[in-house]
Design a protein around this motif. Structure first.
Motif, PDB file in Angstrom:
ATOM      1  N   ALA A  97      -0.969  19.967  13.119  1.00  0.00           N
ATOM      2  CA  ALA A  97      -1.948  21.030  12.886  1.00  0.00           C
ATOM      3  C   ALA A  97      -1.459  22.351  13.465  1.00  0.00           C
ATOM      4  O   ALA A  97      -0.722  22.374  14.441  1.00  0.00           O
ATOM      5  N   VAL A  98      -1.884  23.440  12.870  1.00  0.00           N
ATOM      6  CA  VAL A  98      -1.492  24.752  13.366  1.00  0.00           C
ATOM      7  C   VAL A  98      -2.428  25.180  14.500  1.00  0.00           C
ATOM      8  O   VAL A  98      -3.644  25.082  14.379  1.00  0.00           O
TER       9      VAL A  98
ATOM     10  N   LEU B 125      -5.586  13.516  -0.044  1.00  0.00           N
ATOM     11  CA  LEU B 125      -4.237  12.976  -0.211  1.00  0.00           C
ATOM     12  C   LEU B 125      -3.220  14.042   0.155  1.00  0.00           C
ATOM     13  O   LEU B 125      -2.238  13.789   0.845  1.00  0.00           O
TER      14      LEU B 125
ATOM     15  N   TYR C 209       0.830  -1.192   0.000  1.00  0.00           N
ATOM     16  CA  TYR C 209       0.000   0.000   0.000  1.00  0.00           C
ATOM     17  C   TYR C 209       0.875   1.257   0.000  1.00  0.00           C
ATOM     18  O   TYR C 209       1.795   1.386   0.792  1.00  0.00           O
ATOM     19  N   PRO C 210       0.602   2.149  -0.914  1.00  0.00           N
ATOM     20  CA  PRO C 210       1.456   3.340  -1.035  1.00  0.00           C
ATOM     21  C   PRO C 210       1.516   4.130   0.259  1.00  0.00           C
ATOM     22  O   PRO C 210       0.522   4.278   0.965  1.00  0.00           O
TER      23      PRO C 210
ATOM     24  N   LYS D  28      -3.540  16.573   2.128  1.00  0.00           N
ATOM     25  CA  LYS D  28      -3.480  16.830   3.571  1.00  0.00           C
ATOM     26  C   LYS D  28      -3.073  15.586   4.344  1.00  0.00           C
ATOM     27  O   LYS D  28      -3.042  15.618   5.568  1.00  0.00           O
ATOM     28  N   LYS D  29      -2.858  14.497   3.623  1.00  0.00           N
ATOM     29  CA  LYS D  29      -2.579  13.217   4.274  1.00  0.00           C
ATOM     30  C   LYS D  29      -3.648  12.864   5.298  1.00  0.00           C
ATOM     31  O   LYS D  29      -3.366  12.386   6.396  1.00  0.00           O
ATOM     32  N   PHE D  30      -4.869  13.114   4.906  1.00  0.00           N
ATOM     33  CA  PHE D  30      -5.987  12.821   5.804  1.00  0.00           C
ATOM     34  C   PHE D  30      -6.605  11.483   5.409  1.00  0.00           C
ATOM     35  O   PHE D  30      -6.886  11.255   4.240  1.00  0.00           O
TER      36      PHE D  30
ATOM     37  N   ARG E 100     -10.305  18.920  13.088  1.00  0.00           N
ATOM     38  CA  ARG E 100     -10.052  17.563  13.586  1.00  0.00           C
ATOM     39  C   ARG E 100     -11.269  16.994  14.330  1.00  0.00           C
ATOM     40  O   ARG E 100     -11.132  16.317  15.335  1.00  0.00           O
TER      41      ARG E 100
ATOM     42  N   LEU F 151      -6.491   2.522   8.768  1.00  0.00           N
ATOM     43  CA  LEU F 151      -5.714   3.662   8.305  1.00  0.00           C
ATOM     44  C   LEU F 151      -5.524   4.678   9.425  1.00  0.00           C
ATOM     45  O   LEU F 151      -4.420   5.178   9.678  1.00  0.00           O
TER      46      LEU F 151
ATOM     47  N   LEU G 278      -2.950  -2.381   6.328  1.00  0.00           N
ATOM     48  CA  LEU G 278      -4.172  -2.821   5.659  1.00  0.00           C
ATOM     49  C   LEU G 278      -3.925  -4.181   5.017  1.00  0.00           C
ATOM     50  O   LEU G 278      -2.926  -4.391   4.345  1.00  0.00           O
TER      51      LEU G 278
ATOM     52  N   MET H 175       0.434  12.838   9.705  1.00  0.00           N
ATOM     53  CA  MET H 175      -0.205  14.071   9.248  1.00  0.00           C
ATOM     54  C   MET H 175       0.623  15.265   9.713  1.00  0.00           C
ATOM     55  O   MET H 175       1.148  15.270  10.813  1.00  0.00           O
TER      56      MET H 175
ATOM     57  N   SER I  92      -6.149  -3.215   0.354  1.00  0.00           N
ATOM     58  CA  SER I  92      -6.506  -1.800   0.287  1.00  0.00           C
ATOM     59  C   SER I  92      -7.233  -1.446  -0.994  1.00  0.00           C
ATOM     60  O   SER I  92      -7.835  -0.403  -1.096  1.00  0.00           O
TER      61      SER I  92
ATOM     62  N   ASP J 123      -4.426   6.338  -5.585  1.00  0.00           N
ATOM     63  CA  ASP J 123      -3.418   6.195  -4.536  1.00  0.00           C
ATOM     64  C   ASP J 123      -4.045   6.150  -3.158  1.00  0.00           C
ATOM     65  O   ASP J 123      -3.515   6.727  -2.207  1.00  0.00           O
TER      66      ASP J 123
ATOM     67  N   ARG K  88       1.339   7.050   1.215  1.00  0.00           N
ATOM     68  CA  ARG K  88       0.884   8.429   1.186  1.00  0.00           C
ATOM     69  C   ARG K  88       0.254   8.889   2.493  1.00  0.00           C
ATOM     70  O   ARG K  88       0.114  10.058   2.746  1.00  0.00           O
ATOM     71  N   PHE K  89      -0.165   7.924   3.290  1.00  0.00           N
ATOM     72  CA  PHE K  89      -0.767   8.324   4.545  1.00  0.00           C
ATOM     73  C   PHE K  89       0.247   8.268   5.672  1.00  0.00           C
ATOM     74  O   PHE K  89       0.099   7.507   6.606  1.00  0.00           O
TER      75      PHE K  89
END
Lengths: 347, 347
Positions: A12-13, B151, A2-3, B153-155, B130, B322, B328, A9, B331, B168, A5-6
């Motif tokens: 957060a600001v 993607l 699985y890529p 935001k890597k959320f 959040r 995730l 996973l 995070m 996926s 992805d 990409r996650f």
DNA sequence: ATTGACTACCAAAACGTTTTGGATTATTAT
DNA sequence: ATAATAATCCAAAACGTTTTGGTAGTCAAT
């Protein structure tokens, strides 16, 4: 596999970042964004700009903890198994969600079969963890532990319909009793004398009311009550289907059948169709609710329409007033359903 | 006016109360309840008992703040106006909610019309405050800003279907393309040569796939493509109704009509009925989705059934993995729809 | 010059958890 | 007897806001 990409995070600001960026205190930033009067207009603008630029949005968890409020309302859909089949709920939920959002609240949803441990669990988890600030109740039972429990805990709620006894809480009720009477009268005016009623389980308030309305109508039209014309459904299509079959098999079948809701009535239509009985001609069928689906049965269904979407919105308005401690303009509203005559009761 | 039953809520019981009641530290209470190993079995029992007795439930706000997680997932229903009419969503939501609850998550719901500022607002509010830990996406568009944005935001998110390009992200897709091909072949085997297709707006991925499957089927059966047999609907009953009327009025009307979903097909059935065309005999009609409602059209609808409820559950499983950072197992899942043959395509 | 009122800002407390990094005591091994 | 280990427990920090109760500065009126 699985890529990746996650990954983590990006942190957060926070309000602290904004404050640092402007050389201001977090107090001032907070108050500027909340629109307090004690911050200079120029400063307020700088804060707003910086917040936007940095992409600052207050953490809801932090805010909730401090404010002791979640800005979330809850609604438990009375489901039976893997789905909730009644389009009533689609419309109801849309109304709840739309109004909630417009008042800066969110809507938490769960499903549970009425009067099960699962149902109790959902409510008590939501309430005692203070995950929601209030709940909307629907499809009330005559003895409804939910209302009692919530009153007891002094937890805000608003209900669609009401319980059996005195209602010490805000509600919006549709006067289905007089609606049904009206419907019976209409059927009688078409010449029907053998009018059946397929109700809901006795524990539901709506059953008490609609059945009473049915009886009122019979009395008004001088039609003797015939117990063999009354059946119990379960507010589903399947329930209506079964009950209708039984009625057809009776020695003296009815010439008209009223379902406690549209879904029941649709089941009746299907049962009739299966027997080759032409609905609207050989048999009159009517329902209750008036959701969009009732236009699309074959033939279109005569029904009592209640304003589901608007009622849901108003319930949310009432609930949020309650949560905020604002005075309620109206807390106990009773509306009349509208008789919508379509082909299923013939011409 | 309004009874004063909703006074101040009794102050909730906190972990501190439990600790004081037992002469323990709040640390121990917390760890006892969370099942850590470094607390004596006897103590754990005492803590559990006291918590139950005092009615202690951790404040979700405090817990969320500290844990930096809300244990809430979000889903935005693509609504068009005051309701979401598609029973697909009822089932989908039930699946989401049930699975979420079973993993100690809750489900936050909102409705928004696709590609509107309102839609953007919901997502960005949920994400940047959040309020939710992840979202479920459905009814994807070929170019879907949601997937890109998330993607970026890597959320965490999981989707039903997928976007146009490379995916992805975790998704569950139903191979509607081959499903439609299968359906066209079935209709051809019944002798149909003029098979129409009422699709969805071109921006939806499902339209690309289902239309391609339709074309594949024509080719496989050596049926020349006829643009006049392709219409655009909007996945609603009304859209199917309108498109069907236009098809009936064409110089060479079709003998079979496929709707991009069951709702569209039901609109076709109604349009046919209105014209006195007997569905299943003079006209074959088929849909896609296989929700319960498709059994209850008149006649019952031939359709491609996808496992909506189970898919929803699996999406939640993927999403929560995730969120938790668990690996996973799978996926990217692709399932085959099941061709369900009913009376609407005749015998 | 002093007072009072007003404006614009801020430090610190509080919200109720979970988690970190020990501290204390009892147990076992030397 | 002592050191090492294990078993329990805990004080304090941290999460990110909002709110309280101010302070400092300016201006006008006395």
């Amino acid at each position: 596999m699985y890529p990746k990409r996650f990954g983590k995070m990006t942190m957060a600001v926070t309000i602290r970042d904004v404050a640092k960026h402007l050389n201001l205190s977090i107090t001032t930033v907070s108050r500027a964004l909340d629109g307090y009067e004690d911050v200079a207009p120029e400063t307020r603008e700088r804060v707003r700009a910086a917040a936007r630029e940095l992409g600052y949005v207050p953490s809801s968890a932090a805010r909730n903890l401090r404010r002791q409020r979640a800005n979330i309302i809850g609604y438990v859909i009375p489901a039976s198994g893997t789905r909730f089949t009644d389009p009533f709920f689609s419309e109801f939920i849309s109304g709840l969600g739309d109004q909630a959002v417009s008042q800066d609240f969110d809507l938490l949803i769960s499903t549970a079969t009425p009067d099960t441990p699962a149902e109790q669990q959902v409510y008590s988890r939501w309430i005692s963890s203070r995950l929601v600030d209030g709940v909307i109740l629907s499809r009330m039972r005559l003895e409804d532990w939910r209302a009692n429990h919530l009153l007891d805990k002094k937890f805000p709620f608003a209900v669609h319909g009401r319980t059996g006894g005195q209602a010490d809480y805000p509600f919006i009720e549709i006067d289905s009793r007089s609606g049904l009477t009206q419907l019976v009268k209409h059927l009688a005016s078409l010449g029907h004398r053998r009018i059946a009623y397929i109700g809901a389980p006795a524990k539901f308030t709506l059953q008490r009311d609609r059945f009473a309305g049915y009886c009122d109508g019979l009395i008004a039209e001088n039609i003797p009550f015939d117990a063999s014309l009354v059946a119990e459904g379960d507010l589903t299509r399947a329930g209506g289907f079964r009950a209708a079959q039984a009625l057809f098999d009776a020695p003296h079948p009815p010439t008209a059948i009223i379902g406690a809701n549209d879904l029941t009535a649709d089941g009746v239509i299907r049962a009739a169709h299966k027997r080759g009985i032409v609905v609207g001609r050989e048999l009159a069928v009517a329902g209750y609710d008036g959701t969009e689906e009732s236009e699309h049965t074959q033939p279109p269904l005569t029904t009592l329409r209640q304003p589901v979407y608007e009622t849901a919105r108003n319930l949310v308005i009432m609930l949020i007033s309650l949560i905020k401690g604002d005075p309620l303009l109206q807390s106990q509203i009773i509306l009349q359903p509208e008789l919508v005559i379509r082909e299923s009761t013939g011409r």
